[in-house]
Design an enzyme around this catalytic site. Sequence first.
Site, PDB file in Angstrom:
ATOM      1  N   HIS A 155       0.834  -1.208   0.000  1.00  0.00           N
ATOM      2  CA  HIS A 155       0.000   0.000   0.000  1.00  0.00           C
ATOM      3  C   HIS A 155       0.868   1.256   0.000  1.00  0.00           C
ATOM      4  O   HIS A 155       0.696   2.147  -0.848  1.00  0.00           O
ATOM      5  CB  HIS A 155      -0.909  -0.017   1.230  1.00  0.00           C
ATOM      6  CG  HIS A 155      -1.791   1.183   1.370  1.00  0.00           C
ATOM      7  ND1 HIS A 155      -3.118   1.166   1.020  1.00  0.00           N
ATOM      8  CD2 HIS A 155      -1.551   2.438   1.817  1.00  0.00           C
ATOM      9  CE1 HIS A 155      -3.651   2.362   1.233  1.00  0.00           C
ATOM     10  NE2 HIS A 155      -2.713   3.151   1.730  1.00  0.00           N
ATOM     11  N   GLU A 156       1.789   1.336   0.936  1.00  0.00           N
ATOM     12  CA  GLU A 156       2.612   2.540   1.032  1.00  0.00           C
ATOM     13  C   GLU A 156       3.544   2.689  -0.163  1.00  0.00           C
ATOM     14  O   GLU A 156       3.826   3.812  -0.604  1.00  0.00           O
ATOM     15  CB  GLU A 156       3.409   2.546   2.346  1.00  0.00           C
ATOM     16  CG  GLU A 156       2.550   2.562   3.598  1.00  0.00           C
ATOM     17  CD  GLU A 156       1.522   3.690   3.622  1.00  0.00           C
ATOM     18  OE1 GLU A 156       1.766   4.735   2.978  1.00  0.00           O
ATOM     19  OE2 GLU A 156       0.475   3.528   4.265  1.00  0.00           O
ATOM     20  N   HIS A 207       1.606   4.345  -2.875  1.00  0.00           N
ATOM     21  CA  HIS A 207       1.685   5.802  -2.703  1.00  0.00           C
ATOM     22  C   HIS A 207       3.029   6.318  -3.210  1.00  0.00           C
ATOM     23  O   HIS A 207       3.114   7.361  -3.878  1.00  0.00           O
ATOM     24  CB  HIS A 207       1.561   6.171  -1.224  1.00  0.00           C
ATOM     25  CG  HIS A 207       0.163   6.233  -0.702  1.00  0.00           C
ATOM     26  ND1 HIS A 207      -0.847   6.935  -1.323  1.00  0.00           N
ATOM     27  CD2 HIS A 207      -0.395   5.701   0.430  1.00  0.00           C
ATOM     28  CE1 HIS A 207      -1.965   6.827  -0.604  1.00  0.00           C
ATOM     29  NE2 HIS A 207      -1.706   6.083   0.446  1.00  0.00           N
ATOM     30  N   HIS A 235       3.233   6.661  -6.847  1.00  0.00           N
ATOM     31  CA  HIS A 235       2.459   7.820  -7.286  1.00  0.00           C
ATOM     32  C   HIS A 235       3.346   9.070  -7.292  1.00  0.00           C
ATOM     33  O   HIS A 235       3.236   9.930  -8.179  1.00  0.00           O
ATOM     34  CB  HIS A 235       1.264   8.006  -6.344  1.00  0.00           C
ATOM     35  CG  HIS A 235       0.150   8.819  -6.916  1.00  0.00           C
ATOM     36  ND1 HIS A 235      -0.958   9.173  -6.176  1.00  0.00           N
ATOM     37  CD2 HIS A 235      -0.062   9.355  -8.143  1.00  0.00           C
ATOM     38  CE1 HIS A 235      -1.794   9.880  -6.922  1.00  0.00           C
ATOM     39  NE2 HIS A 235      -1.261  10.000  -8.124  1.00  0.00           N
TER      40      HIS A 235
END
Length: 697
Positions: free
Chosen positions: A479-480, A483, A486
Amino acid sequence: MTLATDINPALVEWNGLHGLPRFESVRDEDFAAAFETALRLHEAEIDAIANNGEAASFDNTIVALEIAGDELSRVSSLFWNRAGANTNETIQALERDIAPKMSRHYSKIGMNEALFRRVDSLWEARDSMGLTTEQLRVLERHWKGFVRAGAKLSKDQQERLASINEKLAGLGARFGQNVLGDEKDWSLLLTDEADLAGLPGFLKDAMAAAAKERDAADGTYAVTLSRSIIEPFLTFSSRRDLREKAFEAWVKRGANGGERDNIAIVREILSLRSEKAKLLGYSNFAAYKLDDTMAKTPANVNDLLLKVWKKARAKAKEEEASIAGLMAEDGVNGEVQPWDWRYYAEKQRERMFNFSESELKPYLQLEKIIEACFDVAKRLFDVTITEVKGIAAYHPDVRVFEVRDADGALKAMFLGDYFARSSKRSGAWMSSFQSQHRLKLKNGAEGELPIIYNVCNFAKPAEGKPALLSLDDARTLFHEFGHGLHGMLSNVTYPSVSGTGVSRDFVELPSQLYEHWLTVPEILTRYAVHYETGEPMPKALLDKVLAARTFNAGFNTVEFTSSALVDMAFHTQDGVDDPMAVQADVLNKIGMPSAIVMRHATPHFQHVFSGDGYSAGYYSYMWSEVLDADAFAAFEEAGNAFDPVMARKLKNNIYSVGGSIDPEEAYRAFRGKLPDPDAMLKKKGLAMVQELAGSDA
């Protein structure tokens, strides 16, 4: 760059490897003077832009604003990184001082009448200026930012708004420090072998390391409030009395009375936020926060949350009945308690799928899951990530990586900070030291390389042993890193729309979508290898893991959705006299199962009250989950989790464009349509659940 002699150049002149800060040259005591100088420099730049004698243009106003305050950005990024990931009393004292000062500084900019006139004139003329889509988005962001900062208010109203923002900044800093203080100071030290009943070896190793960090005697094991220890303890400890003691400490963070009690802080925060929204012409704070999001209104948010809530509650009631049956078999009488759920859910999983978390964990080594993260990025986006040894970061545990594209060109620097420590706030997050853009800076540089970091709180293993993750830990890592990608894959011109500079309910799409690739069979087969034998996870176990993906979905969704509903209730009212009474009222109305608690109870709900990033916005994880379920379905429909056509569309329309285009347009460009919540319900295993009668709010 000319600076006062009392500022440490290492704070602003980053000349480490590929432009990294020289972290080892930055001292805690350097920040106070650096902030004073950087704030003064930024203020001078703003005055120069506002008082420019030439007519306003995009370049002399908007671009000038985009690159102003470079020194302040650098000092701030280093300081807030330290405040979150490696804090101490010196940093915390400055945090309490600097948070209101920063708020006051930006309030003054937002209420600069001459500056707003220039921005407003450009906004009025926007259709005749020949701007690109990205430039229009940047102009809109600046114009709306000024309006939301009070540029159109009277002087008296502006002064009151600035005072509110300053107070909120200080209160948010105190809230987070109080939670960290409770987490840091509490531990349950165990020395008797009977107290360790049921605990697997990996957890005892982590507890022994935690006890050592607290200078406990050899042979001592510490249960701490770090999620990477408290959750597995609640899952495996067969000592119901100890589970209850640890659980009570966990849920009472921020609500223990005395100086660290957060309830009065919450009351004041909610009152001030309500007043702020009214000043700016909104009916409530939720309406203010949602005005520039995909969801648009509190009604749309609650419609989604309640639709999911009904199915989640019904599923949780089924799960609770199964757990009650297992407790009865153990001779435990009475209702299921919150400290029972994880323990008996684990037993239920073993019974239903014939595997346990302790059986799975030896195959989930931190090192291998990091490799898996990087391999997925290579397959999807053709980037190669390589560790650089011997580079000092902001803590000895932090690792430094280069990110290069298919041609070998450097695209980003990435820092990974994976282990829990008492100086780090709980949870996991991504942030940046600097964001990608292509503008020319004051120092002559053409654009900047993104410097991105991930912070996690995994249990640090004993020396010489590997760090082993739970499946939830592994998802957190993915998940991180989603990010992080991104930020690292950003390809825009202007800093304000770079990377994660998107609406709050879109920002979780790249991170939650990336989680899906963890459980792609070819990834688990390659990287889920036993830490002792090196053998891959047996296919039988892999099949069980995949079959159990929606296990305990009712519990997990109830935990989250109840928190999101309470968040929305707080921020659709005119202040709150008794926050805990409001929390109780919401939970009562929606029929909250007594065996489950909110994932983030109000006194430690840092997403919402330690700053306002996710205030009236906690729902956004679920809003983005609707998007991510539909987005991954595109790869499933293509028949290949790494389909090159879909991967290219994903990179070009989601990961690289930041906020340079409207999020709905970005999603349509990738998928060809907007999603329906049914894909998300199916992913959670809730699509076919029958709703309980009378369970709506």
